[in-house]
Design a protein around this motif. Structure first.
Motif, PDB file in Angstrom:
ATOM      1  N   VAL A 423       1.003  -0.568   0.199  1.00  0.00           N
ATOM      2  CA  VAL A 423      -0.336   0.187  -0.210  1.00  0.00           C
ATOM      3  C   VAL A 423       0.500   1.409   0.363  1.00  0.00           C
ATOM      4  O   VAL A 423       0.897   1.859  -1.050  1.00  0.00           O
ATOM      5  N   LYS A 424       2.180   0.848   0.301  1.00  0.00           N
ATOM      6  CA  LYS A 424       3.148   2.405   0.989  1.00  0.00           C
ATOM      7  C   LYS A 424       3.903   3.072  -1.093  1.00  0.00           C
ATOM      8  O   LYS A 424       3.883   4.061  -0.584  1.00  0.00           O
ATOM      9  N   THR A 425       3.805   1.709  -0.979  1.00  0.00           N
ATOM     10  CA  THR A 425       4.785   2.104  -2.166  1.00  0.00           C
ATOM     11  C   THR A 425       4.579   1.937  -3.544  1.00  0.00           C
ATOM     12  O   THR A 425       4.601   1.885  -4.465  1.00  0.00           O
ATOM     13  N   GLY A 426       2.693   0.959  -3.779  1.00  0.00           N
ATOM     14  CA  GLY A 426       2.657   1.045  -4.510  1.00  0.00           C
ATOM     15  C   GLY A 426       2.702  -0.736  -5.636  1.00  0.00           C
ATOM     16  O   GLY A 426       1.943  -0.074  -6.647  1.00  0.00           O
ATOM     17  N   LYS A 427       3.771  -0.614  -5.067  1.00  0.00           N
ATOM     18  CA  LYS A 427       4.085  -2.165  -5.994  1.00  0.00           C
ATOM     19  C   LYS A 427       3.405  -3.346  -6.006  1.00  0.00           C
ATOM     20  O   LYS A 427       2.953  -3.765  -4.872  1.00  0.00           O
ATOM     21  N   VAL A 428       3.250  -3.954  -7.388  1.00  0.00           N
ATOM     22  CA  VAL A 428       2.509  -4.714  -7.717  1.00  0.00           C
ATOM     23  C   VAL A 428       3.630  -6.070  -7.451  1.00  0.00           C
ATOM     24  O   VAL A 428       4.342  -6.089  -8.309  1.00  0.00           O
ATOM     25  N   SER A 429       3.302  -7.538  -6.871  1.00  0.00           N
ATOM     26  CA  SER A 429       4.453  -8.417  -6.759  1.00  0.00           C
ATOM     27  C   SER A 429       3.062  -9.473  -7.510  1.00  0.00           C
ATOM     28  O   SER A 429       2.074 -10.266  -6.256  1.00  0.00           O
ATOM     29  N   ALA A 430       3.782 -10.709  -7.525  1.00  0.00           N
ATOM     30  CA  ALA A 430       2.950 -11.685  -7.891  1.00  0.00           C
ATOM     31  C   ALA A 430       3.071 -12.643  -6.397  1.00  0.00           C
ATOM     32  O   ALA A 430       4.407 -12.809  -6.044  1.00  0.00           O
ATOM     33  N   PHE A 431       2.357 -13.207  -6.265  1.00  0.00           N
ATOM     34  CA  PHE A 431       1.684 -14.296  -5.296  1.00  0.00           C
ATOM     35  C   PHE A 431       1.960 -15.432  -5.638  1.00  0.00           C
ATOM     36  O   PHE A 431       2.728 -16.580  -5.616  1.00  0.00           O
ATOM     37  N   LYS A 432       0.948 -16.025  -6.566  1.00  0.00           N
ATOM     38  CA  LYS A 432       0.623 -17.234  -6.825  1.00  0.00           C
ATOM     39  C   LYS A 432       0.000 -17.039  -8.170  1.00  0.00           C
ATOM     40  O   LYS A 432      -0.421 -16.178  -8.671  1.00  0.00           O
ATOM     41  N   GLU A 433       0.924 -18.008  -9.099  1.00  0.00           N
ATOM     42  CA  GLU A 433       0.325 -17.725 -11.088  1.00  0.00           C
ATOM     43  C   GLU A 433       0.162 -19.340 -11.421  1.00  0.00           C
ATOM     44  O   GLU A 433       1.682 -20.342 -11.660  1.00  0.00           O
ATOM     45  N   PRO A 434      -1.234 -19.732 -11.508  1.00  0.00           N
ATOM     46  CA  PRO A 434      -1.033 -20.803 -11.765  1.00  0.00           C
ATOM     47  C   PRO A 434      -0.646 -21.527 -12.625  1.00  0.00           C
ATOM     48  O   PRO A 434      -0.904 -20.256 -14.327  1.00  0.00           O
ATOM     49  N   LYS A 435      -1.008 -22.410 -13.101  1.00  0.00           N
ATOM     50  CA  LYS A 435       0.357 -22.869 -15.104  1.00  0.00           C
ATOM     51  C   LYS A 435      -1.223 -24.263 -14.808  1.00  0.00           C
ATOM     52  O   LYS A 435      -1.376 -24.908 -14.389  1.00  0.00           O
ATOM     53  N   THR A 436      -1.401 -23.796 -16.402  1.00  0.00           N
ATOM     54  CA  THR A 436      -2.888 -24.318 -17.226  1.00  0.00           C
ATOM     55  C   THR A 436      -2.395 -24.739 -17.973  1.00  0.00           C
ATOM     56  O   THR A 436      -1.460 -24.741 -19.334  1.00  0.00           O
ATOM     57  N   ALA A 437      -2.911 -25.998 -18.433  1.00  0.00           N
ATOM     58  CA  ALA A 437      -2.941 -26.530 -20.187  1.00  0.00           C
ATOM     59  C   ALA A 437      -3.449 -25.390 -21.055  1.00  0.00           C
ATOM     60  O   ALA A 437      -3.277 -25.635 -22.227  1.00  0.00           O
ATOM     61  N   PHE A 438      -4.332 -25.215 -20.947  1.00  0.00           N
ATOM     62  CA  PHE A 438      -4.411 -23.728 -21.758  1.00  0.00           C
ATOM     63  C   PHE A 438      -3.854 -22.716 -22.084  1.00  0.00           C
ATOM     64  O   PHE A 438      -3.505 -21.938 -21.079  1.00  0.00           O
ATOM     65  N   ASN A 439      -3.252 -22.149 -23.421  1.00  0.00           N
ATOM     66  CA  ASN A 439      -2.616 -21.357 -24.021  1.00  0.00           C
ATOM     67  C   ASN A 439      -2.806 -20.202 -24.828  1.00  0.00           C
ATOM     68  O   ASN A 439      -3.569 -20.284 -25.598  1.00  0.00           O
ATOM     69  N   THR A 440      -2.998 -19.395 -23.627  1.00  0.00           N
ATOM     70  CA  THR A 440      -3.402 -18.320 -23.473  1.00  0.00           C
ATOM     71  C   THR A 440      -2.555 -17.509 -24.936  1.00  0.00           C
ATOM     72  O   THR A 440      -3.535 -16.870 -25.131  1.00  0.00           O
ATOM     73  N   ASP A 441      -1.753 -17.318 -25.618  1.00  0.00           N
ATOM     74  CA  ASP A 441      -1.393 -17.122 -25.898  1.00  0.00           C
ATOM     75  C   ASP A 441      -1.882 -17.662 -27.512  1.00  0.00           C
ATOM     76  O   ASP A 441      -1.676 -16.678 -28.569  1.00  0.00           O
ATOM     77  N   GLU A 442      -2.646 -18.251 -27.697  1.00  0.00           N
ATOM     78  CA  GLU A 442      -3.278 -18.505 -28.668  1.00  0.00           C
ATOM     79  C   GLU A 442      -5.161 -17.755 -29.287  1.00  0.00           C
ATOM     80  O   GLU A 442      -4.978 -18.274 -30.464  1.00  0.00           O
ATOM     81  N   PHE A 443      -5.548 -17.121 -28.141  1.00  0.00           N
ATOM     82  CA  PHE A 443      -6.714 -16.705 -27.422  1.00  0.00           C
ATOM     83  C   PHE A 443      -6.760 -15.142 -27.067  1.00  0.00           C
ATOM     84  O   PHE A 443      -5.589 -14.687 -27.038  1.00  0.00           O
ATOM     85  N   GLU A 444      -7.167 -14.598 -27.890  1.00  0.00           N
ATOM     86  CA  GLU A 444      -7.614 -12.889 -27.358  1.00  0.00           C
ATOM     87  C   GLU A 444      -8.908 -12.499 -27.469  1.00  0.00           C
ATOM     88  O   GLU A 444      -9.510 -13.336 -27.996  1.00  0.00           O
ATOM     89  N   THR A 445      -9.251 -11.547 -26.368  1.00  0.00           N
ATOM     90  CA  THR A 445     -10.293 -10.977 -26.020  1.00  0.00           C
ATOM     91  C   THR A 445     -10.478  -9.896 -26.433  1.00  0.00           C
ATOM     92  O   THR A 445      -9.437  -8.833 -26.574  1.00  0.00           O
ATOM     93  N   ARG A 446     -11.582  -9.410 -27.186  1.00  0.00           N
ATOM     94  CA  ARG A 446     -11.602  -7.902 -27.708  1.00  0.00           C
ATOM     95  C   ARG A 446     -13.167  -7.202 -26.838  1.00  0.00           C
ATOM     96  O   ARG A 446     -14.226  -8.081 -26.665  1.00  0.00           O
ATOM     97  N   ARG A 447     -13.151  -6.164 -26.556  1.00  0.00           N
ATOM     98  CA  ARG A 447     -14.503  -5.478 -26.117  1.00  0.00           C
ATOM     99  C   ARG A 447     -15.439  -4.863 -26.867  1.00  0.00           C
ATOM    100  O   ARG A 447     -14.912  -4.334 -28.359  1.00  0.00           O
TER     101      ARG A 447
END
Length: 709
Positions: A423-447
């Motif tokens: 909260v003081k520094t505003g720094k965002v750091s990863a705590f847990k990042e899941p590993k999945t069989a879904f390849n996110t690089d193959e897909f995209e989302t648009r609004r």
């Protein structure tokens, strides 16, 4: 023709509608039940299906499941869909951590565990220890945690459990040092958590009275009461803190302020977002009796307590600010005339507020995507939290004197990762990042943005494989909800991921009735304006067809609960627009919904058939059970429900399916999949989730002739 139980069980008698459709549905007997509403007679031939415990209803369930199981088993897509769903579901998932009494707590699922396990650790680098494992509480995995609340010193854990998807909870207390439960047991809890006093001697909770012999808890015959439980005493000795015998729609949510000096009670009426707010001093962090005093009981707006700072209570409200604001209330003189605006209403809807590290973390939705802004104690804007992208973030809980908080971030094609925010520094750091069989690089989302029938503009989120060919041939699922101030924002789900990997397109629509743009947006989809919700969803479907994402032969719709109502109503109104529809645990009988369990609480969004001739007419005009069109070709429909659903009782789905099967609605299948020993969905074990949702996707794929390998 009235069938006996044996005949119903054994005879292969088909309705005319079933014969025309080419499927052998069980014959569903009709009764001569007619109700009169404001001078209009309305037939209810399947009233007997409302008794889900009756022998003939149970026999009907068995027969319907036999037909559905046979149909699903013959689909070549079923096993491949289940394999893909299982593969994508099998990844390590984490809940958002929180800190109490020098301990961190978070949930984890190793991938295919039936229920999430609660872990605890002294620091983020320590090896976590199991605090509570609900998987050990039942053989079939149907017992789930409904809530966990540690005491302020982190030594004790109040926890709720629910079974078979029911809303009913039993609360217990566990000694975290020994791993053993104390004798304290709290029953008849529904729609409530627990709130410890700072001295650790007990907690507040809300419950209903136990039913008397031969009675059932239905409608408003019973009402919620707020109690205080002292550790080591019997529930019968709990202290009644608050009730309202004059208005049995009152329900209570209890919280104890960060400093332990106040009990903060939110008072809800029905399922609407407008609530009351009350406060009770807790001298020296202990409960000494007394009755909470009102901050507001006008039920004219939302009032969400955020934190107390000395004698000032900070509240998130939409009073005079449809998109939300933050106000400060003097607890010594809480009259509205003395309320001061701390953070004014802005252009985006404020959806959450927390107080951590002496600052306010305010969550907003900008065209249905999350923004989080940091404000100083005096309300001054300081900065924004840097999020990974355009998606959905949640969490940000903690204490006023804490240095950190945690949040999750997800998008339609990105599984939820957990982040720590300094909260003081505003720094965002990863705590847990899941590993999945879904390849996110193959897909995209648009609004994209869609214009509804009346000119209202709203966003939809489209997830698809990169380089999508726009020729209308893409098998597409359109998902929506549209009610109860619930915001539909882009978030990763295994259902969508599986569909994408199967070769389809997944679309989420942020339509009216939700909270995406504040209280006015919600109210524009309620009561006499409910048709706006259906118009928006139809407009989204038409946009997908016009822009050649899909076609009526490749477009399916899906939604659950209020979203099941959405799917049922829209299927009736535009059966030509869709290839398939799956309404899950839907509210399908809009004339009688208020008569069952918590149904009466939904009147804030729906109104009831008893309210007025105008309200009755509006409900009858879209009620899914009452508007099935015989002589019109319908899309393929598979209704899903659970036989133990005590929120949206299965009678809704039973009656809707029976009516569909009896009508002349063309050759496409009209099935109902009834999960046994299951409820509304909360706490459903992993195995049942995989089976049900992969069946839904296989049903869609089979209808749209999508090959799945």
């Amino acid at each position: 023709m009235k069938l006996t139980l044996s005949a119903l069980t054994l005879a292969a008698v088909l309705s005319t509608g079933a014969q025309a459709q080419g499927l052998s549905y069980p014959a569903t007997r009709k009764v001569d039940q007619v109700d009169t509403y404001h001078g209009t007679a309305v037939a209810d031939p399947y009233r007997w299906l409302e008794d889900d415990n009756a022998a003939d209803t149970k026999a009907w369930v068995v027969q319907q499941n036999q037909v559905t199981d046979q149909f699903l088993a013959a689909m070549p897509q079923r096993l491949p869909a289940r394999r893909i769903y299982t593969e994508l579901y099998n990844f390590e998932r984490f809940g958002i951590p929180f800190r109490e009494g020098g301990r961190y707590f978070w949930t984890r699922n190793d991938g295919l565990q039936q229920q999430n396990v609660l872990y605890t650790a002294k620091s983020l680098t320590d090896t976590p220890q199991v605090a509570l494992d609900p998987n050990a509480m039942s053989k079939d995995g149907t017992v789930a945690l409904s809530g966990v609340v540690p005491s302020r010193d982190g030594k004790l854990l109040a926890y709720g459990v629910a079974g078979a998807g029911s809303d009913w909870q039993t609360w217990k207390v566990r000694d975290l040092a020994t791993g053993q439960d104390l004798p304290d047991t709290i029953e008849w809890v529904k729609f409530s958590s627990a709130a410890w006093t700072a001295d650790g001697k007990g907690f507040f909770y809300a419950r209903y009275d136990a039913p008397k012999a031969g009675e059932a808890l239905k409608g408003a015959n019973y009402f919620q009461k707020l109690y205080y439980h002292r550790l080591g005493t019997a529930q019968a000795d709990d202290v009644l803190v608050l009730e309202n015998r004059d208005d049995k729609e009152w329900g209570f949510g209890a919280g104890v302020s960060d400093d332990g000096q106040h009990l903060l009670v939110t008072v809800w009426k029905s399922a609407g977002s407008k609530n009351g707010l009350m406060v009770l001093p807790l001298p020296k962090g202990a409960f000494a009796g007394g009755k909470p005093q009102a901050i507001s009981l006008d039920f004219d707006a939302q009032y969400v307590p955020v934190v107390t700072v000395g004698q000032r209570l900070i509240v998130k409200t939409d009073k005079g600010a449809p998109r939300g604001k933050l106000i400060s209330v003097d607890l010594k003189n809480p009259a509205p005339a003395g309320w001061k605006t701390l953070v004014a209403e802005g252009p985006d809807a404020m959806t959450g507020a927390s107080a951590v590290g002496g600052r306010f973390l305010l969550s907003y939705l900008h065209d249905a995507a999350t923004l989080v802004r940091v404000h100083a104690a005096d309300g001054k804007a300081l900065s924004d939290v840097k999020l990974p992208g355009v998606g959905t973030a949640g969490g940000f809980g903690g204490h006023w004197n804490a240095a950190e908080t945690f949040f999750s971030y997800t998008s339609l094609t990105t599984p939820a990762s957990i982040y720590r925010f300094d909260v003081k520094t505003g720094k965002v750091s990863a705590f847990k990042e899941p590993k999945t069989a879904f390849n996110t690089d193959e897909f995209e989302t648009r609004r994209e943005f869609v214009t509804s029938k009346d000119g209202t503009r709203f966003p939809i989120f489209i997830a698809a494989k990169k380089g999508l060919k726009l020729d209308g041939s893409n098998p597409t699922i359109l998902y929506g909800y549209g009610g109860f101030d619930v915001s539909i924002t882009p978030a990763y789900g295994v259902t969508a991921a599986t569909w994408l990997k199967m070769g389809g397109v997944y679309v989420m629509a942020s339509i009216r009735g939700g909270g995406e743009y504040g209280s006015a947006w919600h109210e524009a989809g309620t009561k006499l304006k409910k048709q706006n919700v259906f118009d928006d969803f139809i407009a989204a479907a038409e946009w997908l067809v016009k822009n050649k994402i899909a076609s009526p032969a490749t477009l399916a719709i899906n939604g659950g609960s209020n979203g099941g109502l959405l799917v049922g109503a829209v299927t009736n109104q535009r059966p030509d627009l869709f290839a398939a529809a799956v309404p899950q645990v839907g509210v399908m009988d809009m004339l009688r919904y208020q008569n069952f369990t918590i149904g009466w609480a939904w009147a804030t969004d729906y109104g009831t058939s008893k309210d007025s001739p105008e309200m009755f007419k509006a409900l009858l005009a879209y009620s899914p059970v009452h508007n099935i069109k015989s002589g019109v070709n319908y899309p393929a429909v598979m209704v899903t429900t659970g036989d133990h659903d005590d929120r949206v009782v299965p009678a809704h789905s039973f009656k809707y399916a029976a009516t569909l099967q009896a009508a002349e609605t063309g050759p496409a299948p009209k099935l109902i999949r009834i999960e046994t020993n299951a409820g509304h969905g909360a706490g459903k074990p992993t195995s049942k989730i995989i089976e049900e949702r992969s069946d839904i996707l296989a049903f869609f794929a089979n209808t749209m002739k999508l090959e799945v390998k």
